[in-house]
Design a protein around this motif. Sequence first.
Motif, PDB file in Angstrom:
ATOM      1  N   PRO A 190       0.804  -1.229   0.000  1.00  0.00           N
ATOM      2  CA  PRO A 190       0.000   0.000   0.000  1.00  0.00           C
ATOM      3  C   PRO A 190       0.838   1.280   0.000  1.00  0.00           C
ATOM      4  CG  PRO A 190      -0.951  -1.597   1.474  1.00  0.00           C
ATOM      5  CD  PRO A 190       0.323  -2.212   0.985  1.00  0.00           C
ATOM      6  N   PRO A 213      -6.737  -4.888   1.384  1.00  0.00           N
ATOM      7  CA  PRO A 213      -7.075  -4.836   2.807  1.00  0.00           C
ATOM      8  C   PRO A 213      -7.356  -6.239   3.331  1.00  0.00           C
ATOM      9  CG  PRO A 213      -8.963  -4.230   1.507  1.00  0.00           C
ATOM     10  CD  PRO A 213      -7.832  -4.429   0.542  1.00  0.00           C
ATOM     11  N   CYS A 225     -13.084  -5.506   4.751  1.00  0.00           N
ATOM     12  CA  CYS A 225     -12.220  -4.958   3.694  1.00  0.00           C
ATOM     13  C   CYS A 225     -12.599  -3.531   3.317  1.00  0.00           C
ATOM     14  CB  CYS A 225     -12.305  -5.854   2.465  1.00  0.00           C
ATOM     15  SG  CYS A 225     -13.934  -5.789   1.711  1.00  0.00           S
ATOM     16  N   VAL A 227     -12.730   0.220   2.538  1.00  0.00           N
ATOM     17  CA  VAL A 227     -11.748   1.254   2.181  1.00  0.00           C
ATOM     18  C   VAL A 227     -12.549   2.523   1.860  1.00  0.00           C
ATOM     19  CG1 VAL A 227      -9.926  -0.267   1.294  1.00  0.00           C
ATOM     20  CG2 VAL A 227     -11.747   0.430  -0.241  1.00  0.00           C
ATOM     21  N   LEU A 253      -6.460   3.662   4.671  1.00  0.00           N
ATOM     22  CA  LEU A 253      -6.110   2.253   4.418  1.00  0.00           C
ATOM     23  C   LEU A 253      -4.875   1.850   5.239  1.00  0.00           C
ATOM     24  CD1 LEU A 253      -6.399  -0.410   2.752  1.00  0.00           C
ATOM     25  CD2 LEU A 253      -4.933   0.628   1.033  1.00  0.00           C
ATOM     26  N   ARG A 256      -5.733   1.439   8.903  1.00  0.00           N
ATOM     27  CA  ARG A 256      -6.486   0.209   9.183  1.00  0.00           C
ATOM     28  C   ARG A 256      -5.569  -1.010   9.153  1.00  0.00           C
ATOM     29  NH1 ARG A 256     -11.947  -0.441   9.076  1.00  0.00           N
ATOM     30  NH2 ARG A 256     -11.976  -2.289   7.760  1.00  0.00           N
ATOM     31  N   LEU A 257      -4.644  -1.065   8.165  1.00  0.00           N
ATOM     32  CA  LEU A 257      -3.737  -2.219   8.072  1.00  0.00           C
ATOM     33  C   LEU A 257      -2.798  -2.274   9.277  1.00  0.00           C
ATOM     34  CD1 LEU A 257      -2.884  -2.241   4.271  1.00  0.00           C
ATOM     35  CD2 LEU A 257      -4.090  -4.016   5.537  1.00  0.00           C
TER      36      LEU A 257
END
Length: 277
Positions: A190, A213, A225, A227, A253, A256-257
Amino acid sequence: MAEILQISNLSEHIYRVRLVAPRIAKRRKAGQFVIVRVTPDGERIPLTIANASAEEGWIELIIQAVGESTRVLRDMQVGDHLEDLAGPLGRATKVEKVGRVLCIGGGVGIAPLRPIAEAFKAAGNHVTTILGARTSDLIILRDDMDQISDELYIATDDGSAGEKGFPTDIFARLLDTGNTYDEAVVVGPPVMMKFTSLKTLDAGVPTMCSLNPIMIDGTGMCGGCRVTVAGEPRFACVDGPEFDAASVEWDDLLNRLSGYDKIAERNHTCRIGTDEK
Ligand SMILES: Cc1cc2nc3c(=O)[nH]c(=O)nc-3n(C[C@H](O)[C@H](O)[C@H](O)COP(=O)(O)OP(=O)(O)OC[C@H]3O[C@@H](n4cnc5c(N)ncnc54)[C@H](O)[C@@H]3O)c2cc1C
Ligand code: FES
């Protein structure tokens, strides 16, 4: 149950797995993925369909052995069976004859890029590919991408293959020497997609990216997932995994990851369905 036909090592931690899957091989399009459960008590993990033969009835996955499921898959043998395999999932890449297409892939992101580049070439485009990795050993599918592409460039952080530097350095040089592109596709980690697409968009090239994701059910129901794209929530499993890079909220993103990484570090054991409190 999907039988393993071939398994081979491409680079450190990266493996190519060919599976018997005639129905998926017939229907799959560039950009789509499968959800795999390797063992009966395993998690469901998404993996891109990197290659397939409708005639011979197989699909190929390229896996980076990073955790439990991918390591178990790596250690399986020809003739073993995966517990289950669902697909093809996700929206196919929008492939048209646009002219000159730039494909930029980083790390294991070269696996999803392969069928996309192949489809753009088959649609009559001039395909320029730039592959990037930390070091020479981590450049995967070099021969495949060389065959598919009209031009292939390689960038490594340490200069052990191709040019020393990032794919964006090669992109800048190609622009400086008068090259133009009608569309770009960027696939990789990403953070690489964020910074590479900033450059292609800055040069006025419409850019697509394939997001990865965490996915759980792959049906648009669980929200895992999610986004943010153009300010709206989207689910990568059913609305993607490809999106217009100009509209992706990258920091959302990335946050969140990294949140999932912190949970993984806590060595959590799932107790759902057990008597443990
Ligand atoms: C649409 C899609 C296509 C994908 N295609 C491929 C592919 O072709 N080849 C491939 O190797 N991987 C691919 N991935 C990523 C792959 O699904 C994860 O790496 C996998 O779930 C890891 O499972 P595991 O049990 O081995 O590792 P886990 O134990 O679940 O995770 C190990 C480490 O990887 C991180 N991780 C897990 N899932 C992801 C993710 N989705 N993105 C970034 N980091 C993650 C975790 O935070 C952890 O640090 C894809 C993901 C998506 C969403
Ligand atoms: S994986 Fe559950 S909504 Fe996408």
